[in-house]
Design an enzyme around this catalytic site. Structure first.
Site, PDB file in Angstrom:
ATOM      1  N   HIS A 113       0.798  -1.226   0.000  1.00 21.21           N
ATOM      2  CA  HIS A 113       0.000   0.000   0.000  1.00 21.21           C
ATOM      3  C   HIS A 113       0.833   1.280   0.000  1.00 21.21           C
ATOM      4  O   HIS A 113       0.287   2.364  -0.206  1.00 21.21           O
ATOM      5  CB  HIS A 113      -1.007  -0.017   1.153  1.00 21.21           C
ATOM      6  CG  HIS A 113      -2.353   0.514   0.759  1.00 21.21           C
ATOM      7  ND1 HIS A 113      -3.493   0.272   1.483  1.00 21.21           N
ATOM      8  CD2 HIS A 113      -2.742   1.295  -0.299  1.00 21.21           C
ATOM      9  CE1 HIS A 113      -4.522   0.880   0.891  1.00 21.21           C
ATOM     10  NE2 HIS A 113      -4.083   1.504  -0.183  1.00 21.21           N
ATOM     11  N   ASP A 142      -9.996  -0.615   3.662  1.00 24.20           N
ATOM     12  CA  ASP A 142      -8.840  -1.247   4.311  1.00 24.20           C
ATOM     13  C   ASP A 142      -9.234  -1.709   5.711  1.00 24.20           C
ATOM     14  O   ASP A 142     -10.116  -1.105   6.339  1.00 24.20           O
ATOM     15  CB  ASP A 142      -7.728  -0.175   4.414  1.00 24.20           C
ATOM     16  CG  ASP A 142      -6.324  -0.735   4.517  1.00 24.20           C
ATOM     17  OD1 ASP A 142      -6.143  -1.762   5.183  1.00 24.20           O
ATOM     18  OD2 ASP A 142      -5.412  -0.108   3.947  1.00 24.20           O
ATOM     19  N   HIS A 144      -6.958  -1.417   7.844  1.00 28.51           N
ATOM     20  CA  HIS A 144      -6.036  -0.514   8.544  1.00 28.51           C
ATOM     21  C   HIS A 144      -6.217   0.927   8.063  1.00 28.51           C
ATOM     22  O   HIS A 144      -6.663   1.146   6.929  1.00 28.51           O
ATOM     23  CB  HIS A 144      -4.590  -0.933   8.265  1.00 28.51           C
ATOM     24  CG  HIS A 144      -4.328  -2.398   8.483  1.00 28.51           C
ATOM     25  ND1 HIS A 144      -4.426  -3.321   7.464  1.00 28.51           N
ATOM     26  CD2 HIS A 144      -4.011  -3.081   9.603  1.00 28.51           C
ATOM     27  CE1 HIS A 144      -4.154  -4.524   7.940  1.00 28.51           C
ATOM     28  NE2 HIS A 144      -3.909  -4.422   9.237  1.00 28.51           N
ATOM     29  N   ASP A 146      -3.590   3.144   7.854  1.00 27.53           N
ATOM     30  CA  ASP A 146      -2.368   3.519   7.111  1.00 27.53           C
ATOM     31  C   ASP A 146      -2.078   5.010   7.210  1.00 27.53           C
ATOM     32  O   ASP A 146      -1.608   5.636   6.258  1.00 27.53           O
ATOM     33  CB  ASP A 146      -2.477   3.086   5.632  1.00 27.53           C
ATOM     34  CG  ASP A 146      -2.540   1.575   5.468  1.00 27.53           C
ATOM     35  OD1 ASP A 146      -2.235   0.848   6.437  1.00 27.53           O
ATOM     36  OD2 ASP A 146      -2.901   1.108   4.364  1.00 27.53           O
ATOM     37  N   HIS A 159       4.129   1.125   4.360  1.00 23.38           N
ATOM     38  CA  HIS A 159       2.744   0.844   3.910  1.00 23.38           C
ATOM     39  C   HIS A 159       1.710   1.181   4.993  1.00 23.38           C
ATOM     40  O   HIS A 159       0.521   1.236   4.686  1.00 23.38           O
ATOM     41  CB  HIS A 159       2.580  -0.605   3.407  1.00 23.38           C
ATOM     42  CG  HIS A 159       2.452  -1.647   4.472  1.00 23.38           C
ATOM     43  ND1 HIS A 159       1.824  -2.858   4.252  1.00 23.38           N
ATOM     44  CD2 HIS A 159       2.887  -1.670   5.757  1.00 23.38           C
ATOM     45  CE1 HIS A 159       1.874  -3.587   5.356  1.00 23.38           C
ATOM     46  NE2 HIS A 159       2.514  -2.897   6.278  1.00 23.38           N
ATOM     47  N   ASP A 248      -7.333  -1.903  -0.408  1.00 20.37           N
ATOM     48  CA  ASP A 248      -6.400  -2.870   0.174  1.00 20.37           C
ATOM     49  C   ASP A 248      -7.167  -4.177   0.323  1.00 20.37           C
ATOM     50  O   ASP A 248      -8.217  -4.225   0.981  1.00 20.37           O
ATOM     51  CB  ASP A 248      -5.939  -2.340   1.533  1.00 20.37           C
ATOM     52  CG  ASP A 248      -4.902  -3.223   2.217  1.00 20.37           C
ATOM     53  OD1 ASP A 248      -4.903  -4.452   1.994  1.00 20.37           O
ATOM     54  OD2 ASP A 248      -4.110  -2.668   2.995  1.00 20.37           O
ATOM     55  N   ASP A 250      -6.839  -6.586   2.084  1.00 21.11           N
ATOM     56  CA  ASP A 250      -7.049  -7.072   3.458  1.00 21.11           C
ATOM     57  C   ASP A 250      -8.295  -6.471   4.112  1.00 21.11           C
ATOM     58  O   ASP A 250      -8.655  -6.836   5.238  1.00 21.11           O
ATOM     59  CB  ASP A 250      -5.796  -6.915   4.325  1.00 21.11           C
ATOM     60  CG  ASP A 250      -5.454  -5.483   4.732  1.00 21.11           C
ATOM     61  OD1 ASP A 250      -6.360  -4.638   4.853  1.00 21.11           O
ATOM     62  OD2 ASP A 250      -4.254  -5.216   4.956  1.00 21.11           O
ATOM     63  N   GLU A 293      -1.750  -5.106  -1.910  1.00 16.07           N
ATOM     64  CA  GLU A 293      -1.516  -6.063  -0.803  1.00 16.07           C
ATOM     65  C   GLU A 293      -1.940  -7.501  -1.092  1.00 16.07           C
ATOM     66  O   GLU A 293      -2.027  -8.317  -0.175  1.00 16.07           O
ATOM     67  CB  GLU A 293      -2.147  -5.556   0.511  1.00 16.07           C
ATOM     68  CG  GLU A 293      -1.595  -4.219   1.018  1.00 16.07           C
ATOM     69  CD  GLU A 293      -0.199  -4.289   1.643  1.00 16.07           C
ATOM     70  OE1 GLU A 293       0.310  -5.416   1.860  1.00 16.07           O
ATOM     71  OE2 GLU A 293       0.393  -3.215   1.888  1.00 16.07           O
TER      72      GLU A 293
HETATM   73  N1  LIG Z   1      -1.277  -1.516   4.098  1.00 16.65           N
HETATM   74  C1  LIG Z   1      -1.283  -2.292   5.161  1.00 16.65           C
HETATM   75  N2  LIG Z   1      -1.608  -3.549   5.069  1.00 16.65           N
HETATM   76  N3  LIG Z   1      -0.943  -1.721   6.315  1.00 16.65           N
HETATM   77  C2  LIG Z   1      -0.820  -2.390   7.583  1.00 16.65           C
HETATM   78  C3  LIG Z   1      -0.332  -1.449   8.638  1.00 16.65           C
HETATM   79  C4  LIG Z   1      -0.164  -2.108   9.977  1.00 16.65           C
HETATM   80  C5  LIG Z   1       0.262  -1.188  11.102  1.00 16.65           C
HETATM   81  N4  LIG Z   1      -0.757  -0.226  11.423  1.00 16.65           N
HETATM   82  C6  LIG Z   1       1.578  -0.475  10.766  1.00 16.65           C
HETATM   83  O1  LIG Z   1       1.592   0.730  10.685  1.00 16.65           O
HETATM   84  O2  LIG Z   1       2.581  -1.105  10.575  1.00 16.65           O
HETATM   85 MN   LIG Z   2      -3.517  -0.654   3.482  1.00 16.70          MN
HETATM   86 MN   LIG Z   3      -4.505  -3.147   5.284  1.00 12.14          MN
END
Ligand SMILES: NC(=[NH2+])NCCC[C@H](N)C(=O)O
Ligand SMILES: [Mn+2]
Ligand SMILES: [Mn+2]
Length: 326
Positions: A113, A142, A144, A146, A159, A248, A250, A293
């Site tokens: 990402h 997502d 998350h 991010d 990411h 994303d 996920d 991702e």
């Molecule tokens: N694009 C993603 N899958 N991001 C996951 C981030 C996980 C976590 N919040 C981090 O900053 O490391």
């Molecule tokens: Mn993401």
């Molecule tokens: Mn994510």
């Protein structure tokens, strides 16, 4: 059959710029760089050409950006691979910009990402130029947020930081470390909407609250249903704003998309993901989409997982680009 909804902000909406990004430096697990080839080999671009009748621009070659990845890339402000991610995303920004300024829809196949730093920087600038300074909106689907800053991040993985750079919350003057981002590359926190959140770091929650950022978590989707959530999300953006959709994989439940680097249980069904993409398409405001991702090498138990995840990714993209059920 051509079932696409007329586009409000593109001069050649049947033209699709494709950027295939084989890059994984925004996180630590190898394999996410193989996603574009896996998506293409499974027939995605052929379907977009033959079934959705897009004219594809760019190439079927997957960019590896090896000329931009330095041998030695020590952390900076706790960011891992900072020079590589900065220079690769800078190149992506140019690629995406050159499609978007021609009035084409842009599809970017990631990659992790972090690449959204490039894609959104590219479309934000092109939309401002084409639409008399108008700001674009971003729908970030997502698990998350991010939106960590280099300082709030616990992992140092970039990411987890793209949104903080794209909104100007993380600032850096040095060109080597995202200092190339100019005001015209950025988006406003007011034009950002999250959907699907369920794993947000403490520091990120503070940022979301402090800036009043619109976010629909899985809790909100359970409460209101995806139909109402999409009404509210699109209502927040308004009908006169171009939309960049950054998806994303996920965000989907690991049941549908197990092959991804940071899976989180309790996510969207594939149908809910497809529905989000269909609703965004229906607005006629979509100008770009990222799918990120997908990591075909992370297949728990069997490699059926990788195949399923790739298939889910293809489905999301086709829905965003106008595939309709009937
Ligand atoms: N694009 C993603 N899958 N991001 C996951 C981030 C996980 C976590 N919040 C981090 O900053 O490391
Ligand atoms: Mn993401
Ligand atoms: Mn994510």
């Amino acid at each position: 059959m051509d079932t696409r909804v007329p586009s409000k902000f593109l001069s050649s909406p049947e033209d699709l710029g494709v950027v295939a990004v084989g890059f994984s430096g925004g996180q630590c697990k190898p394999g996410v760089d193989a996603a574009p080839s896996a998506l293409i080999e499974s027939g995605l671009l052929t379907q977009l050409r033959d079934e959705l009748l897009y004219k594809l621009h760019g190439d079927d070659t997957v960019h590896q950006y090896t000329d931009l990845v330095p041998h030695d890339d020590p952390p900076y402000r706790s960011m891992k691979n900072p020079r590589a991610v900065s220079s690769v995303t800078r190149r992506i920004a140019d690629q995406v910009y050159s499609h978007a300024k021609e009035g084409r829809m842009v599809l970017t196949l990631g990659g992790d990402h972090s690449i959204a730093i490039g894609t959104i920087a590219g479309t934000a600038k092109a939309m401002r130029e084409r639409l008399g300074g108008r700001e674009m909106a971003v729908i970030w689907v997502d698990a998350h947020a991010d939106i960590n800053t280099p300082e709030s991040s616990g992992s140092g993985n970039i990411h987890g930081m793209p949104v903080s750079f794209l909104t100007g919350l993380a600032k850096e003057d040095n060109e080597e470390f995202f200092g190339w981002l100019q005001p015209e590359n950025l988006i406003s926190v007011k034009k950002l909407v999250y959907i699907g959140l369920r794993d947000v770091d403490i520091g990120e929650k503070q940022i979301l609250r402090q800036h009043g950022i619109k976010a629909f978590s899985m809790h909100d989707i359970d409460r209101h249903g995806i139909g109402r959530v999409m009404e509210m999300a699109l209502g927040h953006i308004g009908a006169d704003t171009p939309i960049h959709l950054s998806f994303d994989v996920d965000a989907l439940d690991p049941m549908w998309a197990p092959s991804t680097g940071t899976p989180v249980r309790g996510g969207l069904t594939l149908r809910e993901g497809d529905y989000i993409c269909e609703c965004v398409h229906e607005t006629g405001s979509l100008v770009a989409i990222d799918l990120v991702e997908v990591n075909p090498s992370l297949a728990p138990a069997t490699d059926i997982g990788a195949h399923e995840t790739v298939r889910a990714g293809c489905s999301l993209i086709r829905c965003a680009l106008g595939e309709s059920l009937l």
